[in-house]
Design an enzyme around this catalytic site. Structure first.
Site, PDB file in Angstrom:
ATOM      1  N   GLN A 173       1.253 -10.805   8.548  1.00  0.00           N
ATOM      2  CA  GLN A 173       0.249 -11.594   7.889  1.00  0.00           C
ATOM      3  C   GLN A 173      -0.220 -13.039   8.592  1.00  0.00           C
ATOM      4  O   GLN A 173      -1.307 -13.073   8.433  1.00  0.00           O
ATOM      5  CB  GLN A 173       0.502 -11.711   6.397  1.00  0.00           C
ATOM      6  CG  GLN A 173       0.109 -10.637   5.486  1.00  0.00           C
ATOM      7  CD  GLN A 173       0.603 -10.898   4.170  1.00  0.00           C
ATOM      8  OE1 GLN A 173       1.149 -11.807   3.816  1.00  0.00           O
ATOM      9  NE2 GLN A 173       0.476  -9.955   3.232  1.00  0.00           N
ATOM     10  N   TYR A 215      -7.668   0.569   2.210  1.00  0.00           N
ATOM     11  CA  TYR A 215      -9.075   0.423   2.652  1.00  0.00           C
ATOM     12  C   TYR A 215     -10.053   1.307   1.788  1.00  0.00           C
ATOM     13  O   TYR A 215      -9.559   2.104   1.063  1.00  0.00           O
ATOM     14  CB  TYR A 215      -9.362   0.875   4.259  1.00  0.00           C
ATOM     15  CG  TYR A 215      -8.584  -0.323   5.145  1.00  0.00           C
ATOM     16  CD1 TYR A 215      -9.218  -1.348   5.467  1.00  0.00           C
ATOM     17  CD2 TYR A 215      -7.281  -0.256   5.317  1.00  0.00           C
ATOM     18  CE1 TYR A 215      -8.692  -2.298   6.200  1.00  0.00           C
ATOM     19  CE2 TYR A 215      -6.621  -1.045   6.087  1.00  0.00           C
ATOM     20  CZ  TYR A 215      -7.285  -1.806   6.734  1.00  0.00           C
ATOM     21  OH  TYR A 215      -6.747  -3.043   7.388  1.00  0.00           O
TER      22      TYR A 215
HETATM   23  P1  NAD Z   1     -13.056  -4.367   5.060  1.00  0.00           P
HETATM   24  O1  NAD Z   1     -13.476  -5.455   5.810  1.00  0.00           O
HETATM   25  O2  NAD Z   1     -12.624  -3.268   5.637  1.00  0.00           O
HETATM   26  O3  NAD Z   1     -14.148  -3.850   4.200  1.00  0.00           O
HETATM   27  C1  NAD Z   1     -14.764  -4.973   3.067  1.00  0.00           C
HETATM   28  C2  NAD Z   1     -14.801  -4.313   1.530  1.00  0.00           C
HETATM   29  O4  NAD Z   1     -15.718  -3.390   1.536  1.00  0.00           O
HETATM   30  C3  NAD Z   1     -13.754  -3.654   1.062  1.00  0.00           C
HETATM   31  O5  NAD Z   1     -13.037  -4.156   0.064  1.00  0.00           O
HETATM   32  C4  NAD Z   1     -14.256  -2.091   0.827  1.00  0.00           C
HETATM   33  O6  NAD Z   1     -13.559  -1.747  -0.183  1.00  0.00           O
HETATM   34  C5  NAD Z   1     -15.587  -2.413   0.570  1.00  0.00           C
HETATM   35  N1  NAD Z   1     -16.618  -1.345   0.541  1.00  0.00           N
HETATM   36  C6  NAD Z   1     -16.593  -0.453   1.414  1.00  0.00           C
HETATM   37  N2  NAD Z   1     -17.498   0.549   1.326  1.00  0.00           N
HETATM   38  C7  NAD Z   1     -18.322  -0.011   0.131  1.00  0.00           C
HETATM   39  C8  NAD Z   1     -19.506   0.464  -0.651  1.00  0.00           C
HETATM   40  N3  NAD Z   1     -19.999   1.692  -0.387  1.00  0.00           N
HETATM   41  N4  NAD Z   1     -19.633  -0.340  -1.736  1.00  0.00           N
HETATM   42  C9  NAD Z   1     -19.160  -1.528  -1.761  1.00  0.00           C
HETATM   43  N5  NAD Z   1     -17.969  -2.067  -1.244  1.00  0.00           N
HETATM   44  C10 NAD Z   1     -17.595  -1.119  -0.287  1.00  0.00           C
HETATM   45  O7  NAD Z   1     -11.874  -4.938   3.990  1.00  0.00           O
HETATM   46  P2  NAD Z   1     -10.820  -6.023   4.273  1.00  0.00           P
HETATM   47  O8  NAD Z   1     -11.174  -7.451   3.864  1.00  0.00           O
HETATM   48  O9  NAD Z   1     -10.294  -5.890   5.800  1.00  0.00           O
HETATM   49  O10 NAD Z   1      -9.729  -5.671   3.224  1.00  0.00           O
HETATM   50  C11 NAD Z   1      -9.246  -4.220   3.113  1.00  0.00           C
HETATM   51  C12 NAD Z   1      -7.962  -4.264   2.656  1.00  0.00           C
HETATM   52  O11 NAD Z   1      -7.027  -4.711   3.189  1.00  0.00           O
HETATM   53  C13 NAD Z   1      -7.940  -4.761   1.160  1.00  0.00           C
HETATM   54  O12 NAD Z   1      -7.077  -3.961   0.383  1.00  0.00           O
HETATM   55  C14 NAD Z   1      -7.180  -6.159   1.303  1.00  0.00           C
HETATM   56  O13 NAD Z   1      -6.470  -6.692   0.269  1.00  0.00           O
HETATM   57  C15 NAD Z   1      -6.048  -5.616   2.675  1.00  0.00           C
HETATM   58  N6  NAD Z   1      -5.459  -6.682   3.386  1.00  0.00           N
HETATM   59  C16 NAD Z   1      -4.301  -6.678   3.576  1.00  0.00           C
HETATM   60  C17 NAD Z   1      -3.618  -7.734   4.460  1.00  0.00           C
HETATM   61  C18 NAD Z   1      -2.229  -7.827   4.740  1.00  0.00           C
HETATM   62  O14 NAD Z   1      -1.493  -6.957   3.936  1.00  0.00           O
HETATM   63  N7  NAD Z   1      -1.854  -8.428   5.822  1.00  0.00           N
HETATM   64  C19 NAD Z   1      -4.542  -8.591   4.969  1.00  0.00           C
HETATM   65  C20 NAD Z   1      -5.850  -8.476   4.787  1.00  0.00           C
HETATM   66  C21 NAD Z   1      -6.469  -7.818   3.947  1.00  0.00           C
END
Ligand code: NAD
Length: 454
Positions: free
Chosen positions: A127, A230
């Protein structure tokens, strides 16, 4: 252990890969630093601050690279820029390999071991190294600031002697890392905030930030999150229902920030030209997905589009780079957190465990080849803008073997394909970024088409 920090050469890049703080930390672990003069200027960091932290300031990128064990960069360096580094030197950067396999092959030919920071797996241990999160967080923040600057009214409600003005209505589409920060920032500056996502887990997060959640909450929504957290690509039927709901909501919004992404695919189009036409003159759309094809049908990479009905659509590139000093500070810390486990604390030298999960997920070039199964690049075809790889001392020390060429671009062009999780795995699902041979890990694959190449 000599570490090089070079000035970024991409015209659109204001960040730097090390700050005086991280220089000091790594010197404490046995490093010596050569920082190219002016490397920090785009992030408000003077040479003198690096010198005070213990770095040697050198005039050119070549001077910095000379005899380096490690080269720290924001973006992928060219072959010429790593020339003179020790054979097998580590290069840490956002390598952007997706549409750039020849450039990756050329870099491999120099013999450096290059790690793609954007492929850090999203596991707990990694992280603090997660550059996508640190930079997306800032992009979400800056999107709201940019929107507020472009908006010709005040954001918060104001009650004055001359009468009251209403607060701006701000709608955030996509509630990942960037979206959550956009919501928090929009709330802080007094907006009335609503948000949407297709993943049910986001509902509670939106409510906890004091915003209102708006979504089509049907059966498909209930199962829209992959095991890795995701979003899945939604069915055409869901998208139609979502568009219907969104259309009536968007027409009443002053500012819309879009951040929606789906691993391995072009960003979903959530705002059609018709929806834009329904918005009030002076409304703002910020499309943070513009480099992945865009969430708004009318956004253009690197441009602000002003529509006939007076809606401004902001499509800035490299939005984290619009908060360069903070973005650099966090990116540089991510690099330190990545590098620390690669250093033997007692011997104060590099000691890479090549079998480590994080190393394997991010290592794209080593010993003249491209070991990552998702990025098998041709090393014998340098791009036209680079000299042949064997023109460099590091390349001369590299083995001649090169990975075979493979076609790896596999992003589908359609938005509405009803693909399963398996078709678009995130890094967690692919063992921390690995993928089938010839297939890049899906998470950050670039779309064909509108996105510019960097
Ligand atoms: P991302 O950049 O892949 O996507 C951004 C957002 O767009 C997501 O919330 C997704 O659900 C949303 N989305 C996709 N299609 C959509 C639609 N048709 N309409 C509305 N929204 C839509 O996402 P991210 O910021 O990389 O985060 C993805 C996941 O990773 C999350 O669950 C987050 O909590 C997790 N995460 C984990 C860690 C970790 O464990 N180290 C760090 C960062 C994020």
């Amino acid at each position: 252990m000599r570490i090089a920090v070079q000035t970024e050469t991409d015209a659109n890049e204001s960040r730097v890969a090390a700050t005086p703080e991280t220089v000091k930390t790594l010197i404490g672990l046995g490093a010596e630093f050569a920082v190219q003069s002016g490397a920090g200027r785009g992030s408000a960091l003077d040479d003198s601050a690096y010198a005070a932290a213990g770095a040697t300031i050198v005039p050119t990128a070549a001077d910095a690279a000379r005899d380096a064990d490690v080269i720290l960069r924001v973006r992928r360096p060219t072959v010429a820029e790593v020339a003179g580094a020790k054979p097998g030197a580590l290069v840490l950067a956002i390598l952007d390999p997706y549409d750039n396999l020849p450039a990756l092959g050329a870099l491999a030919g120099t013999g450096v071991s290059a790690f793609a920071m954007e492929l850090i797996p999203r596991i707990t241990r990694a992280q603090s190294m997660d550059v996508l999160s640190s930079q997306a967080n800032l992009a979400g923040y800056r999107a709201v600031i940019d929107a507020a600057a472009a908006y010709e009214r005040a954001i918060p409600m104001m009650t004055t002697a001359a009468g009251a003005v209403p607060p701006a209505r701000i709608f955030v589409m996509g509630v990942g890392v960037a979206g959550l920060q956009a919501i928090a920032t929009a709330k802080r500056i007094g907006g009335v905030v609503t948000a949407t996502d297709v993943r049910p887990a986001t509902k509670e997060q939106v409510l906890s930030l004091g915003a209102k959640f708006i979504a089509v909450e049907d059966e498909e929504f209930a199962a829209a999150e992959t095991a890795a957290g995701y979003a899945k690509p939604m069915s055409a039927e869901y998208q139609a229902k979502q568009a219907e709901l969104t259309a009536s909501h968007i027409a009443k919004q002053d500012i819309v920030i879009t951040t929606a992404l789906i691993p391995g695919r072009k960003a979903p189009v959530l705002i059609t030209a018709q929806m834009v036409a329904s918005m009030q003159r002076g409304s703002i759309i910020v499309d943070l997905a513009v480099e992945r094809g865009g969430n708004c049908e009318l956004s253009r990479p690197g441009e602000t589009v002003v529509t006939e009905n007076g809606v401004k659509i902001l499509g800035a590139l490299n939005v984290p780079g619009r908060v360069p000093a903070t973005a650099s500070a966090l990116y540089a810390r991510n690099l330190v957190n990545f590098l620390k486990p690669l250093i033997d604390k007692d011997a104060r030298t590099l000691a890479v465990d090549w079998d480590d999960e994080i190393v394997k997920a991010t290592l794209l070039t080593r010993d003249g080849g491209t070991p990552h199964p998702g990025f098998q690049a041709p090393a014998d075809e340098p791009p036209a803008d680079e000299p042949p790889a064997d023109a460099t001392p590091a390349a001369q020390a590299a083995p001649e073997s090169a990975a075979p060429a493979a076609e790896t671009e596999a992003a589908p062009d359609d938005d509405d394909a009803e693909a399963s999780d398996d078709a678009a795995p995130g890094p967690d699902e692919t063992g921390g970024g690995a993928a089938a041979p010839g297939q890049p890990p899906a998470r950050r694959q670039k779309p064909r088409g509108r996105g510019p190449r960097r």
